[in-house]
Design a protein around this motif. Structure first.
Motif, mmCIF file in Angstrom:
data_model
loop_
_atom_site.group_PDB
_atom_site.id
_atom_site.type_symbol
_atom_site.label_atom_id
_atom_site.label_comp_id
_atom_site.label_asym_id
_atom_site.label_seq_id
_atom_site.Cartn_x
_atom_site.Cartn_y
_atom_site.Cartn_z
ATOM 1 N N VAL A 128 -3.692 4.058 -0.724
ATOM 2 C CA VAL A 128 -3.971 3.401 -1.997
ATOM 3 C C VAL A 128 -3.401 1.990 -1.950
ATOM 4 O O VAL A 128 -2.213 1.814 -1.670
ATOM 5 N N CYS A 129 -4.264 0.982 -2.178
ATOM 6 C CA CYS A 129 -3.788 -0.409 -2.243
ATOM 7 C C CYS A 129 -4.155 -0.962 -3.597
ATOM 8 O O CYS A 129 -5.339 -0.931 -3.965
ATOM 9 N N ILE A 130 -3.228 -1.537 -4.275
ATOM 10 C CA ILE A 130 -3.548 -2.244 -5.505
ATOM 11 C C ILE A 130 -3.473 -3.735 -5.189
ATOM 12 O O ILE A 130 -2.449 -4.210 -4.703
ATOM 13 N N SER A 159 4.186 0.460 2.029
ATOM 14 C CA SER A 159 4.636 -0.866 2.401
ATOM 15 C C SER A 159 4.654 -1.708 1.145
ATOM 16 O O SER A 159 3.838 -1.516 0.238
ATOM 17 N N GLY A 160 5.606 -2.609 1.066
ATOM 18 C CA GLY A 160 5.691 -3.506 -0.080
ATOM 19 C C GLY A 160 6.557 -4.683 0.313
ATOM 20 O O GLY A 160 6.757 -4.940 1.501
ATOM 21 N N ARG A 161 7.078 -5.371 -0.699
ATOM 22 C CA ARG A 161 7.897 -6.528 -0.384
ATOM 23 C C ARG A 161 9.142 -6.131 0.390
ATOM 24 O O ARG A 161 9.692 -6.902 1.148
ATOM 25 N N SER A 162 9.596 -4.893 0.202
ATOM 26 C CA SER A 162 10.789 -4.473 0.946
ATOM 27 C C SER A 162 10.426 -3.809 2.281
ATOM 28 O O SER A 162 11.238 -3.074 2.843
ATOM 29 N N GLY A 163 9.245 -4.068 2.791
ATOM 30 C CA GLY A 163 8.912 -3.592 4.137
ATOM 31 C C GLY A 163 8.208 -2.247 4.163
ATOM 32 O O GLY A 163 7.945 -1.638 3.133
ATOM 33 N N ILE A 204 12.263 -0.576 -7.542
ATOM 34 C CA ILE A 204 11.020 -0.667 -6.791
ATOM 35 C C ILE A 204 9.988 0.242 -7.445
ATOM 36 O O ILE A 204 10.304 1.379 -7.791
ATOM 37 N N VAL A 244 5.423 0.598 -8.754
ATOM 38 C CA VAL A 244 4.147 -0.003 -9.108
ATOM 39 C C VAL A 244 3.537 0.826 -10.233
ATOM 40 O O VAL A 244 3.514 2.051 -10.160
ATOM 41 N N TRP A 279 7.841 1.760 5.131
ATOM 42 C CA TRP A 279 8.720 2.918 5.222
ATOM 43 C C TRP A 279 7.870 4.159 5.403
ATOM 44 O O TRP A 279 6.672 4.165 5.164
ATOM 45 N N ARG A 317 3.662 -9.417 -8.405
ATOM 46 C CA ARG A 317 3.959 -8.653 -7.202
ATOM 47 C C ARG A 317 2.757 -8.456 -6.294
ATOM 48 O O ARG A 317 2.911 -7.928 -5.194
ATOM 49 N N PHE A 369 0.853 -1.197 0.000
ATOM 50 C CA PHE A 369 0.000 0.000 0.000
ATOM 51 C C PHE A 369 0.879 1.233 0.000
ATOM 52 O O PHE A 369 2.078 1.176 0.301
ATOM 53 N N THR A 370 0.286 2.362 -0.354
ATOM 54 C CA THR A 370 1.001 3.630 -0.400
ATOM 55 C C THR A 370 0.133 4.675 0.284
ATOM 56 O O THR A 370 -1.070 4.701 0.077
ATOM 57 N N GLY A 392 4.405 7.510 2.786
ATOM 58 C CA GLY A 392 4.968 6.255 3.247
ATOM 59 C C GLY A 392 4.277 5.120 2.540
ATOM 60 O O GLY A 392 3.455 5.338 1.651
ATOM 61 N N ILE A 408 4.054 4.644 -9.231
ATOM 62 C CA ILE A 408 4.633 4.944 -7.917
ATOM 63 C C ILE A 408 6.067 4.458 -7.961
ATOM 64 O O ILE A 408 6.327 3.270 -8.183
#
Ligand code: AMP
Ligand code: AMP
Ligand code: AMP
Ligand code: NA
Ligand code: NA
Ligand code: NA
Lengths: 103, 325, 325, 325, 103, 103
Positions: E64-66, F42-46, F87, F89, F48, E102, E33-34, F40, F12
């Protein structure tokens, strides 16, 4: 979850016009919207960035309104009256919302 | 003449001018150096508050030397008249459309508060006093030029009229309100108020100004890089000539008003400077057909650095020469 | 009586109060003047760090005059009790629902650190000392009122209980952590530490406070403009009466604790002030049914300016009168 | 030995170190305390401007004691060599891939300007002078390590080459430009310039540094909480050993350069410190395969606090011991 | 370019609840998410603006979540549990993504 | 109101790559875009957050481009060349725009 059809209208407009746009669409009966900041961009009038700027001129904001499909035309007319002579982009996307009674 | 050159030389190696130059060069070279928008706004709030407050406190201390009202009226008149002159010059010297010329003209009738602030810093370092109420004159000169510009544009068949909403936006614009408000606070609290917050608004003032000018250099440099095409030789010449014309117009007015040496220099500075905060925003609302990169580049990219590096020392030296140091 | 009036008069023309008034008027008149969110947060970080550090350094210098522990316990007790009184008053004076009344009550049991800071500035200008550990008392009084408010709401069948997550959010909320942390740093580094950073946290303090109050005036004015409907005469009266009631409750406690004149004044100020940072955020999480514009308007729009303009001078003069200047 | 311990003890209870610790603890405990991004950037602009300017003004005042050029060359050489040593150590002490090891190595060859600034604050409080041009050496040491890291990664078959765009981004990166620019302004305007803005860039310096370190503690603590898994004992040991190795390498170089006691201490500090602003950004562009949480955690979460709390006092005491106080 | 169907979920929620929302949707298995800042807005509870605010109360953020279409329901349930009693707007839009592995 | 079909592309991407992305898509002929800040994520790299950060590393920005349907492929190819190893999206949504002659 019970979802209902709605429209997501995104208006990217010059910052000095923000107040006029919001007043106009409020008068047109749209009381739900959210304003997002914009860092920079590019268009026919070239690239720009907010960095270090003090004046509202040369900046933009993004206004997101989620409305019922039947109200989108009213909103677009109101928005267009403000955007018409100015720099700005208006886009409409189909979406679905929870709690439709709010829109 | 000797004075002018020595004031100029001293000015050119001041931290203030060099900070602006640093920002300009960094932006031209596409460095990633940048000041966040919120920080730039905070710096400008500090500067407006400080300069307004000090002006008011000085009025409280020395009383209204000369007549504030006469100076205000003169400032307003200058702000109305200068755009007309600027418009004429632009139509002769450049190929700008009437609308673009009107918008640019509006900027030159209004004032740049940072130019004013930089001039007060130079006066301070030369120990030249000035009337505290010049700050109020600065505030009074912000808006009339906008009316003049819209009138010029209307004659060419473009632009909006000054409706009630626009009047409100222009007169209650943040920088005018803060400048006047701080001036009144300074005038009311006087010496005692000044002493309470002196180590905030007086001692660090010049240093804060350096950072703000660094930022202005960055913004100006980015603008110049984007908008080189705008700078026809004619437009460039206008942006250097117009401040001198504005100052030349202000000088006899200052003498008629019987201003002090510092006050006269500042009235010249105000007339010579071009707005880059209040007027551009008003023009976007009321004159959207005018190309913003033209007026921003001329005002911030050419006239501002010209005044900072050469203009101010000239106006100060001239005032010293004619009215005594 | 004469003291009260003279303290009040002197207070009303201080740059601090006038800066708040400027912000309030600008927002009421819909001026575009605004302080960026990031700048407002930076100012509040500065104020919390400075006031905490100075409190700690003062404890290091003078030792714990009187008993810190007793004062902390008294503060916590006040923070628990005041909401109950406020709730009762609200139910009598207004038609607010039990939930809204509980939420408002929580705000008045907690404290406003800027009110505290403004009071220390007034004490300093009157050369009245106070116990450095009053800063710790301020921090201790932030949270208990939230528990009391939730208990009051629960009795009316609404709101969340204090779960572990909420306890963490309330106790580790940024302003409490910074205030206590800076207090400890000040206490540990003492005089030497203070001397090292004095020209940052002491000299410019009052000036920074002016800008912060300008911003608070803007926020309060915007809130008042939006939420005029909320201000029933009863609610308005409550927001003026409640600080006086809080202060009246604190005065005997301060005398029992044997606080100095300044300390007593500050305990009254803490009890009289209403939170507008920590408690509103906690209420949004735990009591979402309560209308935020009611508690924000009363706390920031009415009680804060009342304390700033009239309350603080009254409390200080009262303390001076009873405990000696 | 006694000196080291006393310098260390004094250092540990300084407001600077404690502010960092406060931030670290607050973030570890998941407090909501945070500094807005814009404010953090503004603080770093202030620090770079101030330290650069003071360095330049000191060069203007004292002339180039010793040879600036030789020191620059030595700094650049150290910045090239240290990554190679770091890479070797990492391959022996940890199981990091070659790419990750190269990225980490690049950070240790480059420098941390806040570590440098904190060291100058400690030198100042011990009244130890240093060559003003050490600021220029700091700037010169920022970039070469990036080239070395990419070379190390290329040997392992990964990463981008330094294309023109990347060179530009690295050499014109904001912090280098501001540091060098302010240095030049300080050198040009000299004593007179310094005096004009002294009460902005000298007196409040240490206090601003405290707030910046508070923020760095918050960021480091958040990083440590997220990336605990990264910290294998080997990597942790590396992050403590490597600064000592860097300092040990710098000491003989400093003696050969005939630097003053303060200058030698600062060259050790520069060699011992690891970048966390310029290099991470460059690595994301040129070496995206490297895991950012590894290099950020080691640099900001381990080496920076180690240097701040223990490293700097060791380096300073060592320099005092060998070169005289 | 190889594109795959996905859903773009946009949640505008009060800032004091941000952490709870993110923790909840993470626990529901949504790790991507962002979070975007929001300057101001308007809704049934009136107009508001972040300008000059220090408290998180009275501010919002946009998340925002994809997600893959089959996971959208799980996400909405988790989000709704947090948003339910609070101020907030949830909308879902169809979209297409690159690199579907992903999501 | 006369509306036309268009595509809303949202990218993004890591902040240090912003300039390269914008230069690349500009070269590919896309001159209209808007850059939004990101707080901020979140993704596969945690997870932030931008809070308190000074370095551009460890931050992201969102770039929104509205383009005619026939130009979306060109844009995606250009964007993908930059995003590929990094990184980021990329999502594409159908939308409708006023004043289609601008896109
Ligand atoms: N196609 C587009 N997609 C997204 N944003 C756009 C687009 N065109 C214009 N904009 C935004 O609107 C601003 C003004 O556009 P223009 O009027 O074309 O100069 C630009 O600077 C962008 O921020
Ligand atoms: N229809 C909508 N479209 C976009 N944002 C909305 C809408 N309704 C509410 N919001 C946002 O959600 C916030 C709270 O809404 P409300 O609960 O209706 O007061 C508003 O201040 C807006 O930021
Ligand atoms: N599914 C997603 N929806 C929205 N944003 C995402 C998603 N996945 C990743 N992101 C954003 O892209 C960043 C990097 O993602 P990743 O490469 O998976 O670590 C995250 O921190 C988010 O800001
Ligand atoms: Na002028
Ligand atoms: Na209270
Ligand atoms: Na190093």
């Amino acid at each position: 979850m019970q979802m209902n059809d709605a429209k997501r209208v995104e208006i990217i407009i010059e910052a000095p016009l923000e107040r006029r746009l919001l007043d106009t669409i409020s008068e047109a009966g749209v009381t739900g919207f959210t304003v997002l900041p914009v860092l920079g961009g590019s268009g026919r009038s070239g690239r720009w960035s907010r960095e270090g700027q003090v004046s509202a001129a040369g900046g933009m904001v993004a206004v997101v309104c989620i409305v019922r499909p039947e109200r989108v035309d009213q909103l677009l007319k109101a928005a267009f009256a403000v955007v018409e002579r100015h720099i700005g982009v208006v886009s409409v996307t189909d979406c679905q919302v929870l709690r439709a009674e709010r829109f | 003449m000797e004075t002018i050159l020595s004031v100029m030389a001293q000015n050119l190696v001041s931290p203030i001018v060099l900070s602006f130059a640093l920002g300009l060069l960094a932006a031209m070279a596409r460095s990633s150096l940048s000041v966040p928008e919120a920080a730039a706004k905070a710096l400008s709030i500090y500067l407006l508050f400080a300069i307004g407050f000090k002006g008011g406190a000085s009025v409280a201390a020395h009383g209204l030397e000369g007549s504030l009202v006469a100076a205000l009226i003169a400032g307003i008149a200058l702000s109305f008249v200068i755009p007309v002159i600027a418009f004429g010059l632009l139509r002769v010297m450049t190929r700008l459309s009437a609308v673009d010329a009107a918008a640019v003209a509006g900027h030159y009738g209004s004032i740049s508060i940072v130019t004013f602030v930089s001039a007060t810093a130079i006066l301070a370092s030369r120990a030249i006093d000035y009337e505290g109420y010049m700050v109020a004159v600065a505030a009074a000169m912000e808006a009339p030029a906008i009316v003049a510009a819209l009138w010029l544009a209307a004659r060419a068949g473009a632009g909006a009229r000054m409706d009630r909403e626009l009047w409100r936006e222009v007169l209650l614009n943040g920088s005018i309100v803060l400048l006047i408000g701080a001036f009144v606070i300074g005038a009311v609290t006087g010496e005692r108020g000044l002493k309470e917050i002196e180590s905030f608004i007086v001692s660090p003032f010049k240093g804060v100004l350096c950072l703000f000018l660094l930022d202005m250099g960055l913004v100006a440099g980015r603008g110049l890089r984007q908008a080189r095409s705008v700078l026809s030789p004619g437009a460039f010449a206008f942006a250097v000539l117009m401040p001198l014309a504005g100052a030349a117009l202000a000088l006899p007015v200052a003498i008629m008003l019987d201003l002090s040496t510092g006050g006269a220099a500042l009235l010249m500075v105000l007339s010579a400077s071009a707005s880059y905060i209040a007027v551009p925003a008003a023009m976007r609302v009321a004159l959207p057909e005018a190309n913003p990169s033209i007026y921003l580049t001329l005002s911030l990219g050419v006239t501002f650095p010209f005044n900072l590096a050469l203009g101010i020392p000239i106006y100060v030296a001239l005032a010293e020469f004619l009215l005594g140091a």
